[in-house]
Write a protein that holds these residues in place. Structure first.
Motif, PDB file in Angstrom:
ATOM      1  N   ALA A 182       0.465   2.847  10.385  1.00 41.21           N
ATOM      2  CA  ALA A 182      -0.974   2.934  10.131  1.00 41.21           C
ATOM      3  C   ALA A 182      -1.694   2.829  11.459  1.00 41.21           C
ATOM      4  O   ALA A 182      -1.362   1.977  12.291  1.00 41.21           O
ATOM      5  CB  ALA A 182      -1.425   1.819   9.178  1.00 41.21           C
ATOM      6  N   ASP A 183      -2.674   3.695  11.660  1.00 40.69           N
ATOM      7  CA  ASP A 183      -3.441   3.709  12.907  1.00 40.69           C
ATOM      8  C   ASP A 183      -2.532   3.826  14.127  1.00 40.69           C
ATOM      9  O   ASP A 183      -2.799   3.238  15.183  1.00 40.69           O
ATOM     10  CB  ASP A 183      -4.304   2.447  13.027  1.00 40.69           C
ATOM     11  N   GLY A 184      -1.438   4.561  13.986  1.00 43.82           N
ATOM     12  CA  GLY A 184      -0.532   4.786  15.092  1.00 43.82           C
ATOM     13  C   GLY A 184       0.401   3.643  15.402  1.00 43.82           C
ATOM     14  O   GLY A 184       1.187   3.716  16.359  1.00 43.82           O
ATOM     15  N   ARG A 185       0.365   2.586  14.598  1.00 42.07           N
ATOM     16  CA  ARG A 185       1.230   1.426  14.827  1.00 42.07           C
ATOM     17  C   ARG A 185       2.219   1.288  13.682  1.00 42.07           C
ATOM     18  O   ARG A 185       1.928   1.620  12.534  1.00 42.07           O
ATOM     19  CB  ARG A 185       0.400   0.142  14.943  1.00 42.07           C
ATOM     20  N   ARG A 186       3.391   0.761  13.994  1.00 38.68           N
ATOM     21  CA  ARG A 186       4.440   0.551  13.007  1.00 38.68           C
ATOM     22  C   ARG A 186       4.361  -0.883  12.483  1.00 38.68           C
ATOM     23  O   ARG A 186       4.281  -1.831  13.265  1.00 38.68           O
ATOM     24  CB  ARG A 186       5.812   0.801  13.647  1.00 38.68           C
ATOM     25  N   TYR A 187       4.365  -1.037  11.172  1.00 36.70           N
ATOM     26  CA  TYR A 187       4.234  -2.348  10.544  1.00 36.70           C
ATOM     27  C   TYR A 187       5.440  -2.628   9.639  1.00 36.70           C
ATOM     28  O   TYR A 187       6.045  -1.706   9.090  1.00 36.70           O
ATOM     29  CB  TYR A 187       2.962  -2.428   9.690  1.00 36.70           C
ATOM     30  N   THR A 188       5.737  -3.911   9.492  1.00 31.93           N
ATOM     31  CA  THR A 188       6.778  -4.353   8.564  1.00 31.93           C
ATOM     32  C   THR A 188       6.148  -5.212   7.483  1.00 31.93           C
ATOM     33  O   THR A 188       5.329  -6.093   7.774  1.00 31.93           O
ATOM     34  CB  THR A 188       7.860  -5.173   9.296  1.00 31.93           C
ATOM     35  N   CYS A 189       6.509  -4.961   6.234  1.00 30.78           N
ATOM     36  CA  CYS A 189       6.119  -5.799   5.104  1.00 30.78           C
ATOM     37  C   CYS A 189       7.360  -6.062   4.262  1.00 30.78           C
ATOM     38  O   CYS A 189       8.471  -5.676   4.633  1.00 30.78           O
ATOM     39  CB  CYS A 189       5.040  -5.118   4.261  1.00 30.78           C
ATOM     40  N   THR A 190       7.170  -6.733   3.139  1.00 26.55           N
ATOM     41  CA  THR A 190       8.278  -7.068   2.250  1.00 26.55           C
ATOM     42  C   THR A 190       7.975  -6.582   0.848  1.00 26.55           C
ATOM     43  O   THR A 190       6.833  -6.709   0.376  1.00 26.55           O
ATOM     44  CB  THR A 190       8.520  -8.590   2.228  1.00 26.55           C
ATOM     45  N   ALA A 191       8.971  -6.015   0.191  1.00 27.80           N
ATOM     46  CA  ALA A 191       8.811  -5.595  -1.198  1.00 27.80           C
ATOM     47  C   ALA A 191       8.702  -6.817  -2.099  1.00 27.80           C
ATOM     48  O   ALA A 191       9.402  -7.816  -1.906  1.00 27.80           O
ATOM     49  CB  ALA A 191      10.000  -4.735  -1.621  1.00 27.80           C
ATOM     50  N   GLY A 192       7.817  -6.734  -3.094  1.00 31.06           N
ATOM     51  CA  GLY A 192       7.667  -7.815  -4.058  1.00 31.06           C
ATOM     52  C   GLY A 192       8.589  -7.612  -5.245  1.00 31.06           C
ATOM     53  O   GLY A 192       9.808  -7.517  -5.094  1.00 31.06           O
ATOM     54  N   PHE A 193       8.019  -7.492  -6.439  1.00 34.68           N
ATOM     55  CA  PHE A 193       8.803  -7.334  -7.657  1.00 34.68           C
ATOM     56  C   PHE A 193       8.713  -5.901  -8.182  1.00 34.68           C
ATOM     57  O   PHE A 193       7.772  -5.172  -7.872  1.00 34.68           O
ATOM     58  CB  PHE A 193       8.309  -8.298  -8.740  1.00 34.68           C
ATOM     59  N   ALA A 194       9.691  -5.525  -8.980  1.00 37.27           N
ATOM     60  CA  ALA A 194       9.670  -4.226  -9.649  1.00 37.27           C
ATOM     61  C   ALA A 194       8.706  -4.284 -10.835  1.00 37.27           C
ATOM     62  O   ALA A 194       8.661  -5.279 -11.566  1.00 37.27           O
ATOM     63  CB  ALA A 194      11.067  -3.845 -10.120  1.00 37.27           C
ATOM     64  N   VAL A 195       7.936  -3.201 -11.019  1.00 31.99           N
ATOM     65  CA  VAL A 195       6.938  -3.141 -12.081  1.00 31.99           C
ATOM     66  C   VAL A 195       7.036  -1.806 -12.806  1.00 31.99           C
ATOM     67  O   VAL A 195       7.663  -0.858 -12.335  1.00 31.99           O
ATOM     68  CB  VAL A 195       5.504  -3.326 -11.518  1.00 31.99           C
ATOM     69  N   VAL A 204       5.818  -3.485  -6.036  1.00 30.04           N
ATOM     70  CA  VAL A 204       4.539  -3.955  -5.505  1.00 30.04           C
ATOM     71  C   VAL A 204       4.752  -4.602  -4.141  1.00 30.04           C
ATOM     72  O   VAL A 204       5.810  -5.169  -3.857  1.00 30.04           O
ATOM     73  CB  VAL A 204       3.849  -4.959  -6.456  1.00 30.04           C
ATOM     74  N   THR A 205       3.753  -4.485  -3.305  1.00 32.00           N
ATOM     75  CA  THR A 205       3.675  -5.220  -2.047  1.00 32.00           C
ATOM     76  C   THR A 205       2.205  -5.516  -1.801  1.00 32.00           C
ATOM     77  O   THR A 205       1.358  -5.275  -2.674  1.00 32.00           O
ATOM     78  CB  THR A 205       4.321  -4.435  -0.888  1.00 32.00           C
ATOM     79  N   ALA A 206       1.873  -6.058  -0.633  1.00 31.23           N
ATOM     80  CA  ALA A 206       0.485  -6.419  -0.340  1.00 31.23           C
ATOM     81  C   ALA A 206      -0.344  -5.177  -0.043  1.00 31.23           C
ATOM     82  O   ALA A 206       0.127  -4.234   0.592  1.00 31.23           O
ATOM     83  CB  ALA A 206       0.441  -7.378   0.842  1.00 31.23           C
ATOM     84  N   ALA A 207      -1.605  -5.193  -0.458  1.00 30.75           N
ATOM     85  CA  ALA A 207      -2.479  -4.031  -0.287  1.00 30.75           C
ATOM     86  C   ALA A 207      -2.809  -3.766   1.171  1.00 30.75           C
ATOM     87  O   ALA A 207      -3.163  -2.647   1.531  1.00 30.75           O
ATOM     88  CB  ALA A 207      -3.766  -4.216  -1.084  1.00 30.75           C
ATOM     89  N   HIS A 208      -2.702  -4.787   2.027  1.00 28.39           N
ATOM     90  CA  HIS A 208      -3.030  -4.567   3.429  1.00 28.39           C
ATOM     91  C   HIS A 208      -1.845  -3.996   4.215  1.00 28.39           C
ATOM     92  O   HIS A 208      -1.944  -3.788   5.425  1.00 28.39           O
ATOM     93  CB  HIS A 208      -3.539  -5.856   4.085  1.00 28.39           C
ATOM     94  N   VAL A 319       7.624 -22.674   6.788  1.00 23.33           N
ATOM     95  CA  VAL A 319       8.241 -21.357   6.940  1.00 23.33           C
ATOM     96  C   VAL A 319       7.311 -20.257   6.428  1.00 23.33           C
ATOM     97  O   VAL A 319       7.126 -20.108   5.222  1.00 23.33           O
ATOM     98  CB  VAL A 319       9.592 -21.279   6.199  1.00 23.33           C
ATOM     99  N   CYS A 320       6.707 -19.490   7.347  1.00 23.49           N
ATOM    100  CA  CYS A 320       5.968 -18.273   7.035  1.00 23.49           C
ATOM    101  C   CYS A 320       5.710 -17.552   8.344  1.00 23.49           C
ATOM    102  O   CYS A 320       5.666 -18.175   9.413  1.00 23.49           O
ATOM    103  CB  CYS A 320       4.649 -18.564   6.296  1.00 23.49           C
ATOM    104  N   LYS A 321       5.551 -16.242   8.276  1.00 25.49           N
ATOM    105  CA  LYS A 321       5.349 -15.458   9.492  1.00 25.49           C
ATOM    106  C   LYS A 321       4.932 -14.045   9.112  1.00 25.49           C
ATOM    107  O   LYS A 321       5.163 -13.594   7.994  1.00 25.49           O
ATOM    108  CB  LYS A 321       6.632 -15.428  10.333  1.00 25.49           C
ATOM    109  N   GLY A 322       4.336 -13.326  10.057  1.00 24.82           N
ATOM    110  CA  GLY A 322       3.992 -11.939   9.839  1.00 24.82           C
ATOM    111  C   GLY A 322       5.212 -11.127   9.446  1.00 24.82           C
ATOM    112  O   GLY A 322       6.314 -11.353   9.931  1.00 24.82           O
ATOM    113  N   GLY A 323       5.010 -10.162   8.567  1.00 24.08           N
ATOM    114  CA  GLY A 323       6.120  -9.378   8.026  1.00 24.08           C
ATOM    115  C   GLY A 323       6.540  -9.836   6.648  1.00 24.08           C
ATOM    116  O   GLY A 323       7.253  -9.132   5.933  1.00 24.08           O
ATOM    117  N   ASP A 324       6.081 -11.041   6.240  1.00 24.62           N
ATOM    118  CA  ASP A 324       6.377 -11.558   4.902  1.00 24.62           C
ATOM    119  C   ASP A 324       5.382 -11.057   3.858  1.00 24.62           C
ATOM    120  O   ASP A 324       5.543 -11.336   2.666  1.00 24.62           O
ATOM    121  CB  ASP A 324       6.361 -13.087   4.900  1.00 24.62           C
TER     122      ASP A 324
END
Length: 370
Positions: A182-195, A204-208, A319-324
């Protein structure tokens, strides 16, 4: 992994955290879940006086209920998972939970206008106070300036400042690695639950997180997921990505992604209690468990397309950090929600993270479960 094996894994973390045997930890986690229906009834029984509820794990496993007024209520024992759990009643709270949460909704804009930076706001179920989360320096200045009394006059409920160094948003199976640009940058997120919406299956994952994402398998291969929709305001931070093939109700529940659990049920936010032990599996931090702190929390700033509603649930660090972002929050095989963001100390360590309850999945979508 079946439900017993899943809870046994969480019990190992619990045993290490609280210094009890694995058998005792397993019994307590069973009692934690089995006591929900009873504590829901207690909440309703004392609805006009209910100021908060918290599970305590030291010196013993017990439930503490906070009430307004001075009329004493006898303590009691309840049966949960075949064991007796003490329920202790404490009186004298100045406001009910309902009153504190209503004050956050009603007075949030005025509170933000009175302070230098938009604070986090929440109801403390252990003390019954409206918690105002600000930086340590701001907290000292506000106390010295008599700001607590001014906020109490505004809201009509007790107020307590909570000092946090800084607060910011966290920048197939649930718990899997998601990558996108997004905006030319690579981001990491985590998959949530199957829906499912009854026709399609998705994750689902986070909207941001980026709209254009791929799930990374344990073999390193990437599979693109079609973007379905995004809901990211006030009480929500969730988006749905569709799978080209049917999904099973499974999620990763260990750091190495070698353990897969099924979703068998879920817990509604209204039944959450401070002290509930929940776990999450984030792509950056892996697997960990900790206690719920606040069940009615509005994160600071404008992280929800503007001010956040007091509907987020906070979980204690470290325990928490960006990418979660988007990570599944669970206990055993029961789903609770997906991670939105966190508050960090100056050294980068975690104060707490907060999650969106599965109550707020998009309309028409529901958890896949066994």
């Amino acid at each position: 992994m079946n439900a017993f094996e899943a809870l046994a894994q969480d019990a190992r973390d619990y045993a290490a955290r609280y210094g009890v045997s694995h058998a005792e930890a397993l019994q307590r986690l069973r009692a934690q879940e089995d006591s929900v229906a009873t504590t829901d009834r207690i909440r309703e029984e004392y609805r006009g006086r209910f100021a908060g509820m918290a599970l305590e794990h030291r010196p013993a496993f017990r439930i503490v209920v906070l009430l307004t007024g001075e009329e004493a209520v006898p303590d009691r024992l309840i049966k949960a998972a075949g064991t007796d759990v003490p329920v202790l009643f404490r009186t004298g709270a100045a406001a009910t939970q309902e009153q504190v949460v209503a004050s956050i909704r009603r007075d949030q804009a005025a509170i933000r206008a009175m302070l230098r930076n938009p604070p986090g706001l929440g109801h403390d179920p252990r003390t019954g106070a409206l918690v105002v989360a600000v930086s340590g320096a701001d907290a000292d200045d506000y106390r010295a300036a008599g700001m607590q009394a001014r906020l109490e006059a505004l809201t009509g409920v007790p107020v307590r400042f909570m000092a946090v160094d800084r607060q910011e948003d966290l920048s197939v199976e649930g718990g899997a690695r998601l990558v996108g640009v997004a905006d030319g940058r690579r981001y990491t997120c985590t998959a949530g639950f199957a829906v499912t919406d009854g026709i399609s299956h998705g994750i689902v994952t986070a909207a941001h997180c980026p709209d254009d994402i791929s799930v990374i398998g344990t073999d390193g291969g990437a599979t693109s997921l079609a973007f379905k929709g995004q809901w990211g305001w006030s009480y929500r931070d969730v988006q749905v990505h569709l799978s080209a093939t049917p999904l099973k109700p499974l999620f990763y529940a260990d750091s190495a992604k070698s353990v897969i659990r099924p979703v068998t049920s879920w817990r509604n936010r209204a039944s959450m209690r401070a002290g509930d032990v929940v776990c999450h599996r984030g792509e950056t931090t892996g697997y960990s468990c900790a206690e719920v702190e606040y069940t009615d929390f509005a994160p600071s700033g404008d992280l929800c397309g503007g001010p956040c509603a007091p509907t987020w649930v906070t979980v204690a660090g470290p325990v928490c950090k960006g990418g979660d972002s988007g990570a599944p929050v669970f206990n055993g095989t029961i789903a609770f929600g997906i991670v939105k963001g966190a508050s960090y100390r100056k050294d980068g360590t975690c104060n707490f993270y907060y999650y969106m309850s599965t109550d707020f999945l998009p309309e028409g979508w529901r958890l896949l479960h066994e």
